[in-house]
Each structure stands twice: as structure tokens, then as C-alpha cells.
Scaffold this motif. Sequence first.
Motif, PDB file in Angstrom:
ATOM      1  N   LEU A 438     -14.244 -32.786  57.125  1.00 49.96           N
ATOM      2  CA  LEU A 438     -13.537 -32.735  58.402  1.00 49.96           C
ATOM      3  C   LEU A 438     -14.538 -32.561  59.533  1.00 49.96           C
ATOM      4  CD1 LEU A 438     -10.886 -32.583  60.041  1.00 49.96           C
ATOM      5  CD2 LEU A 438     -10.898 -30.103  59.651  1.00 49.96           C
ATOM      6  N   CYS A 439     -14.550 -33.531  60.462  1.00 45.86           N
ATOM      7  CA  CYS A 439     -15.376 -33.452  61.660  1.00 45.86           C
ATOM      8  C   CYS A 439     -14.473 -33.227  62.871  1.00 45.86           C
ATOM      9  CB  CYS A 439     -16.193 -34.728  61.846  1.00 45.86           C
ATOM     10  SG  CYS A 439     -17.303 -35.090  60.474  1.00 45.86           S
ATOM     11  N   ALA A 440     -15.055 -32.754  63.950  1.00 43.56           N
ATOM     12  CA  ALA A 440     -14.284 -32.480  65.158  1.00 43.56           C
ATOM     13  C   ALA A 440     -14.964 -33.135  66.349  1.00 43.56           C
ATOM     14  CB  ALA A 440     -14.146 -30.975  65.385  1.00 43.56           C
ATOM     15  N   ILE A 441     -14.156 -33.804  67.186  1.00 45.35           N
ATOM     16  CA  ILE A 441     -14.606 -34.340  68.467  1.00 45.35           C
ATOM     17  C   ILE A 441     -13.793 -33.628  69.540  1.00 45.35           C
ATOM     18  CG2 ILE A 441     -14.828 -36.381  69.918  1.00 45.35           C
ATOM     19  CD1 ILE A 441     -14.983 -38.097  67.452  1.00 45.35           C
ATOM     20  N   CYS A 442     -14.473 -32.914  70.432  1.00 43.20           N
ATOM     21  CA  CYS A 442     -13.791 -32.086  71.415  1.00 43.20           C
ATOM     22  C   CYS A 442     -14.347 -32.356  72.803  1.00 43.20           C
ATOM     23  CB  CYS A 442     -13.943 -30.603  71.082  1.00 43.20           C
ATOM     24  SG  CYS A 442     -13.450 -30.158  69.405  1.00 43.20           S
TER      25      CYS A 442
END
Length: 701
Positions: A438-442
Motif C-alpha cells: 500500500l502506497c499513499a499519494i497525499c
Amino acid sequence: MIQRFVDNIIAVTKESVKTLTYESLNNIVRLINGISALLLTFLPGKANILEGIHGWELRPTFRGPRFPRWMENGVSSFNRFVHELSVDSDSDGSNLDYAYGDEDSDDGISPTSPSSQSSRASRASSFSKRDRRWSWWMWIRYIFFWILFPARFLLGIPVRILQLSYTRSSKASSAPGSNEASQTHPINKVQILKDYIVHRSTDRRRGVIEDLHLAIEIFIEAVFDVVHKAAHFVLSPSVAFKTLSGWCSLSSGGVQDSHSSDTEVTVPTATLGENDPAPKERNTSFQQSLNTDARTCQDVITELGYPYEAIHVITSDGYVLLLERLPRRDSRKAVYLQHGILDSSMGWVSNGVVGSPAFAAYDQGYDVFLGNFRGLISREHVNKNISSRQYWQYSINEHGTQDIPAMIEKIHQVKTAELKLSQPDVDEETNDGQPYKLCAICHSLGGAAILMYVITQRIEEKPHRLSRLVLLSPAGFHGDSTFMFTVVENVFLLLAPLLAPLVPAFYIPTRFFRMLLNKLARDFHNYPAVGGLVQTLMSYFVGGDSSNWVGVLGIPHYNMNDMPGVSFRVALHLAQIKRAGRFRMFDYGSGSANIEVYGSPEPFDLGEYYGLIDVPVDLVAGRKDKVIRPSMVRKHYKLMDESGVDVSYGEFEYAHLDFTFSHREELLAYAMSRLLLVEPTPKQQSSQKAVRLKKKTPANS
């Protein structure tokens, strides 16, 4: 002969008044647009400000009137439009299906019934039915209904008196002896009126200027319709005599007829509401009656042919969050996208197929999750009776320690269960029992919240379940800001003790003003010089940032039904961060209160705990970003680098909102390239190796 002559005089006068009014309104708009263009000529720095807006032109464009389909045989008048609605009341409400604009279609409008087709076929004979008997009080209410209708139409103010008057008039008109088709339930007649005038007249979103023009035309038609009937009564004594006799008969039996009519139509309507979905459709259509763009993220995703799933998440403190998804259930790589302040998941899909991070990630094989922070005007909470003050009592702390943990834990539950179902041999022991990456782009505030989440999870020795962070212009440090922001910070901190009990949050409180904002955004696009001036003034307020602020106002989540707000504590938290010059958690105002929450008299300085970040972090800054300047993003980078975090830094020629609302492909390419650096799980590696070996065998060569 005299009656025909008077009719011609009234018709010519009406068309002259309409033409004069229409041209006057257009000239006023041209004047406003011209003055705006003139002001833009003298405003300093406008070229740099508008440079970031793709396709923006300071060239005034004016559209001529769009001719509706009911203008048959060259009849350029609203007379037929209004006359069939107000006078020919014996026609069924289902025949009101005209569309506004010659290129528009009737999408979303249910098919007409056979009765509506027959009523349309008899449309030519409807003009001979003007001698219906109306009482004097019905005429007065009818006149006031149309005189005050523009106010109701433009402002959306419920005029219950007018509805009640129209309802009673409808009951009286359905007395025994009248046409059977006219015996429609009064409430339905009012709803038909709304749908016909407001919703069915056009199926595209209108601005304030277009609304004003339509309302003025309806008003003129109503006035001249009354004048026309008055002239007929004066010139036709026999008709006047019949009307007077009708008044006497209605006054003697009106109460009884009204009561009987009430009993006759109420029961069938109740039955229809229980068994027929038509009332729901009518109700839904009225939600769009003022023609604002009220599409949801689901609407945008499904219209473009992508799969959609909505997951409701409940935080530990009772807030109900909407986690939206573009599902790839068998994928072992997922991405979580988190928006910033005054935004929602709509920002990640608002650019369509080309230019939206959510669609780009899905096309690369990712299971895409779109997070939504708490903070909508609808105030979703497990406590349905929660007050406004109670709902808005949260800061950035709650975004990082309540919202994100709840959504990521839900993602973990969903992904683990689905992979177990689709791949029974999945290795649950991989990566702390996590069979996926799981990666996050914020963006902006979302970047600050995700950093707070990772650090607090590590302090509490809980898994954060993330493999990589891509932070687009993240908040957290605001020391290097514009003069305007500094002034706002000082004033806000000075007045905070006085404002806190009075202002729980900053948002647009009523549907009317939200509708007005939504419609003004349409006008800004229709009249580029006005939009350019608003764009320039908005950018001045945020220190010269060249983001497309006008374009953002037109995003569907800024609609009359709901839109994001900012709690007072979130704004205060940002001001505290700027004053302190450090990225720290919320200061509750006293040492004892902070000790109760943090165990120390001072809030946690998150920058001091960057060493706990155990996943790669990619920081992205915008050279034209005046909201969070590149120097502040570099401060994140410096602290992380000194703490031993695997961190990278990149800059683009972007302003603050370009990271989500622009159509530039280089950012998507960069973000996808960073996500691809995350290695698959060992199970995936072995399966991929087996596939490669299988391809190399002679049997498959």
C-alpha cells in the motif's frame, strides 16, 4: 376585429419589452466584462498569475440566445411556453418535456406516457380554452404567484403562501364539471410547475446571468398574459357575464367542492407514493432544479466507465467517513490518495481520464482508494443529533490520528479478505501479515496528516501498513509565507479567544449562498474578463499563487447540497504551526491540557520524530506555489535526510492546486514511477519468476 387589433398591439408590445430587456441585460454584462478587462490591463503581475491557467483567454465572448424546441414555425415568443403551463391546466403534467437548447437531449427524463403524447397532439386546440371560470381571489393569487416567482426562482426561498394559493386554485379548478384530465393532485401540480419552469427548461447548468434572463422572460410573459385576459374581458361582455355568474356558483359551493376534491385525490396520491417510484424520481430531479453541478465522485467515475465502490468508515470518535474505491480486487498493489484542505476525493478524478491521478493509478494495475477527511457540511456522524459546535471540534490531530488510521485499517481488512478469497495460497506472514503493498499519494494538508499518522503509529508501536509516501506540496512548515498570510495569522491568533465560542467552522451555511457560488463560477467561465479579474484577486490574496482558482470553484463538490468546510481548530492549528516555525501537534492552550493529551506541557514536535519514518518518502514542490513554498518542502527534506529517512526531492513548474487540478502529464509520470519503485511481495516475485521461466521453455517458444 377590435379584439384582434388589441391582441396584435399586446403581442408587439410584449416582444418589444422582451427585446429591450434582453438587450439591456446583455449590454450590462458586456459593460461589466469590459470594465473587468480594463482593470486587468492595469493590474500588476497579471501575466504571471494567469500563466498557469491552461486555455485561459482574456477575450470576451458573448453567446446569443439559445432557441428552445418549442419555438415552432419561427414563433420567437415565450407566450406558448407560459400559456400552456398556466392556462391550459387540463393537460396532463407528464407532457411537460420541452428541452432548452437545440443541441440538448432529454437524457435522464423518463419516457412520456400515451396520455402525454395525445395531449401534445392536441396542443393546437389548447388556445381555445381561455374562457375557464376563475374566481377573483384565484386571479389575485395567480397574479402574485407569477409576480413573485422570479424571487423564488433566483433565490430558492420557499414561498409557502404561494404554493398554498396555487394548491387551492387547483382544487377549485377541479370542481365537478371540469375536464377529467385537470383533476391532478394539487401538490403534483406545484411540483410539475417547478419541474417545467426550472428543470425541464434546460438540462445544462446555468449561471446567475442565464437564470436572471430566464426569470425576467417568465415575469414578462406572466404580466402580459394578465393584460391579455383583462383586455378580453373588457372587449367581450358575454365572457365577463359568464365569469360573474361563475363566481356566484363557485362562492356558494366552493367549500364543499374543495373538501370533496381533497378527499378524492388524497388517497390515490398516498397509494402512488408507496408503490410507484415516480415520486422519488421527481424528488431527485428537483434536487437539480436550480441547475447546479451536483455530481459526486461516483458519478464522475462511473460516467467514464471505471468501476466504483463506496465504503463507509467509522472513526473511534464516531465520525462517518466515505472511503471511495476503484476496485481491482485481485491486485496486490494498492494506492491510497488523500486530499488537502477544502477539497475532497473529487480532486483526484476531476480532470477526467487524461490527467487524473486516480485513473492513472488504476490503469497501471493499482487498487485505488480515495480518502475523504471529516469536514463536510452534511456532518456525517453516528450521532444524528450532533450539534454543529460538537461536530467541528477537531484539529489536524484528528485527521492524522483518527481519520487516516480508520481508513487504512479498513483498506487492510478489505484487501486481506479479498485476497484470501481470490488467492487461497496467499502468504499472510509476508510483511506483518499484509499480503499486499500500500502506497499513499497525499496533497497539502493530507501530506501533513499522513506524516502525523506514520509517526504516531510508530510511537504507539502499531503497524502503519504503508510501503511508500508521495507527498505533493505537503503542509507542516509555513514560516516562509507571504505578507498576507502573516497578517492573517497574527490577526487570527489575536482574535482566536473571542472567535472560538462564536465560530465553530468556516463554511458557506445556506443552500442559497452555496448555489450562488456554484452559479457565479459558471459566469466566470462564460465571461473570461470577469473570471480573469476574480482569478487575479484570488491569487493576490494567497500571495500571487497562479493556480486556477476560478476553475476550482467550478468543481462539482462545491455545489448547493454539500461542500467541504474548515473547522476553527484546523485553522488555528495551522496558525500555531506558522507562529512556532515547527511542525507540531495542536496546542490546547495550557500546560495542563497538553499534559493530559501528550504527557508533556508542550505539544509533540513531529519534526523531531522524523527518524521513526521507516518507508521511502518522495517530496514534490511547486516553484510557483505561493501557498506552501518550495523552501518549506525542502525543510521537510532536510529534517528527513538528517534523520536517515530514505527521502527524495523534486520540483515542478507548478502552483499549489496544479498538483491535483492540472492536466500535466509529467507529474503523473513521476508519481507512477515512484510507486513502481515499491517491490512486490516475495509471493509476487516467485510467481513472476515462474511466468518468465515458463515463457523461456522450448514448448512455449
